[in-house]
Design a protein around this motif. Structure first.
Motif, PDB file in Angstrom:
ATOM      1  N   ILE A  11       8.220  -1.879  -4.238  1.00 25.40           N
ATOM      2  CA  ILE A  11       7.366  -2.064  -3.064  1.00 25.40           C
ATOM      3  C   ILE A  11       8.268  -2.175  -1.843  1.00 25.40           C
ATOM      4  O   ILE A  11       9.134  -3.045  -1.775  1.00 25.40           O
ATOM      5  CB  ILE A  11       6.495  -3.334  -3.196  1.00 25.40           C
ATOM      6  CG1 ILE A  11       5.734  -3.333  -4.523  1.00 25.40           C
ATOM      7  CG2 ILE A  11       5.553  -3.441  -2.010  1.00 25.40           C
ATOM      8  CD1 ILE A  11       4.810  -2.158  -4.711  1.00 25.40           C
ATOM      9  N   ARG A  67       7.764  -1.788   4.260  1.00 28.41           N
ATOM     10  CA  ARG A  67       6.634  -1.261   5.019  1.00 28.41           C
ATOM     11  C   ARG A  67       5.313  -1.653   4.359  1.00 28.41           C
ATOM     12  O   ARG A  67       4.336  -1.984   5.039  1.00 28.41           O
ATOM     13  CB  ARG A  67       6.749   0.261   5.108  1.00 28.41           C
ATOM     14  CG  ARG A  67       5.658   0.940   5.918  1.00 28.41           C
ATOM     15  CD  ARG A  67       5.895   2.439   5.953  1.00 28.41           C
ATOM     16  NE  ARG A  67       5.961   2.999   4.605  1.00 28.41           N
ATOM     17  CZ  ARG A  67       6.430   4.198   4.314  1.00 28.41           C
ATOM     18  NH1 ARG A  67       6.918   4.962   5.249  1.00 28.41           N
ATOM     19  NH2 ARG A  67       6.437   4.638   3.070  1.00 28.41           N
ATOM     20  N   GLU A  68       5.312  -1.653   3.021  1.00 31.45           N
ATOM     21  CA  GLU A  68       4.097  -2.020   2.293  1.00 31.45           C
ATOM     22  C   GLU A  68       3.909  -3.539   2.235  1.00 31.45           C
ATOM     23  O   GLU A  68       2.783  -4.021   2.242  1.00 31.45           O
ATOM     24  CB  GLU A  68       4.180  -1.451   0.869  1.00 31.45           C
ATOM     25  CG  GLU A  68       4.252   0.068   0.817  1.00 31.45           C
ATOM     26  CD  GLU A  68       4.619   0.562  -0.563  1.00 31.45           C
ATOM     27  OE1 GLU A  68       3.704   0.977  -1.298  1.00 31.45           O
ATOM     28  OE2 GLU A  68       5.821   0.523  -0.916  1.00 31.45           O
ATOM     29  N   ASP A  69       4.999  -4.272   2.145  1.00 25.02           N
ATOM     30  CA  ASP A  69       4.949  -5.731   2.084  1.00 25.02           C
ATOM     31  C   ASP A  69       6.031  -6.269   3.014  1.00 25.02           C
ATOM     32  O   ASP A  69       7.185  -6.434   2.625  1.00 25.02           O
ATOM     33  CB  ASP A  69       5.186  -6.214   0.647  1.00 25.02           C
ATOM     34  CG  ASP A  69       5.110  -7.728   0.519  1.00 25.02           C
ATOM     35  OD1 ASP A  69       5.014  -8.426   1.546  1.00 25.02           O
ATOM     36  OD2 ASP A  69       5.156  -8.227  -0.629  1.00 25.02           O
TER      37      ASP A  69
END
Length: 335
Positions: free
Chosen positions: A103, A106-108
């Motif tokens: 992950i 940018r996603e988390d």
């Protein structure tokens, strides 16, 4: 040639209809147009992007995790960065092959994986420390200089210190967060590695003030692993990656070990018949690793080099490796 991360393999390429487009020969791709990662312009990446990935930006799956790269205005830093990227891309090959979750920041934004490759301040001031902080892995770019890294290896009393080893260790901290802390495995992990709630900074201070005696060898894969349960997990995780990644290479080359010694049956192993990343059981991995590591250590000695794997895997260490193996296999089974 270009690397296709979705099949974890290199492919021969032919030019596409448009400039910069390449058509893979890899089976199953129907010669879909791909482009190289933008970092190929620096000779720092050979991974490809398919049309869907191109819509998200110019960087490949591995390079999109970079948050900071060295200042390339410094001529030394380009060569350093290239070495760093070779090691990091090999890490990503293994993580993809193991089908582990990846992950990005940018996603988390708080806990996602990202990399900062940083240089020390002017004249060596403000030295950068390699480490991990909630998914952010910082690597001191001086580690790409062989003389600097070897100096640190000797000063720290380490048997092994490489860029790839740093990446495998630090990503172990990331997966402790993802698979242990957030994966409902805290108690089972503590039963194997010890109570991680011990004050980390105090534990490190005590470790460096009074290094453990040689008794650590029975229970820990390195002296640093004895400093705190988090470091024990990360060091053991790194060694699991050392082992399965090397066995994958041996598997693909069909390497078999059959020494001409009276004890040959004890130290022999046939060529691996299955994928170490996905299919071999833990005992099969260990039974293949012992003769292979002994053989390659002997080859290195014949060249006047250090042992390629100068570690002894005691029953206690194997128990810890088995725990990591089971966590990874459980994670794969959920896909």
């Amino acid at each position: 040639m270009g690397y296709l991360h979705k099949v974890s393999d290199l492919s021969a390429l032919e030019p596409g209809q448009k400039p910069g487009e390449w058509l893979p020969y890899e089976a199953g791709f129907d010669k879909t147009p791909h482009v190289f990662c933008a970092n190929r312009a620096y000779d720092a990446c050979n991974w490809l992007l398919d049309p869907e990935e191109q819509a998200q930006g110019p960087y490949c799956f591995a390079c999109q995790f970079n948050r900071t790269i060295p200042d390339l205005n410094d001529p030394k830093n380009l060569e350093r960065w290239r070495k760093i990227e070779i090691a990091k891309h090999r890490l990503f090959h293994a993580l993809i092959r193991l089908r582990l979750p990846l992950i990005s920041r940018r996603e988390d934004p708080e806990n996602g994986l990202a990399f900062d490759f940083l240089d020390d301040g002017p004249d060596g001031s403000s030295p950068v420390m390699t480490g991990h902080d909630n998914g952010l892995i910082t690597l001191a770019v001086r580690e790409a200089d062989d003389d600097q890294r070897e100096h640190m290896r000797v000063e720290m009393g380490e048997y092994y210190r490489t860029l790839l080893g740093h990446f495998r260790h630090e990503v172990g901290h990331y997966y402790w967060n993802v698979l242990i802390r957030d994966g409902g495995r805290l108690e089972s992990c503590r039963a194997v590695f010890g109570d991680d709630r011990i004050d980390y900074q105090k534990a490190l201070e005590a470790h460096y003030a009074n290094p453990p005696s040689d008794s650590w060898r029975e229970t820990h894969v390195s002296v640093y692993a004895a400093s705190h349960p988090w470091e024990d997990f990360a060091e053991t995780w790194a060694h699991y990656l050392h082992i399965v990644s090397t066995l994958e290479t041996a598997w693909l080359y069909g390497i078999a070990i059959a020494p001409r010694t009276p004890e040959s049956a004890q130290y022999s192993s046939p060529a691996l018949s299955a994928d170490p990343y996905l299919e071999l059981g833990f005992d099969e991995i260990m039974n293949a690793w012992l003769p292979l590591s002994m053989a390659v250590n002997s080859l290195n000695r014949s060249m006047g080099l250090q042992d390629f794997y100068p570690f002894v895997l005691t029953p206690a260490i194997r128990h810890k490796l088995a725990f990591i193996h089971e966590v990874i296999r459980e994670t794969q089974a959920k896909l």
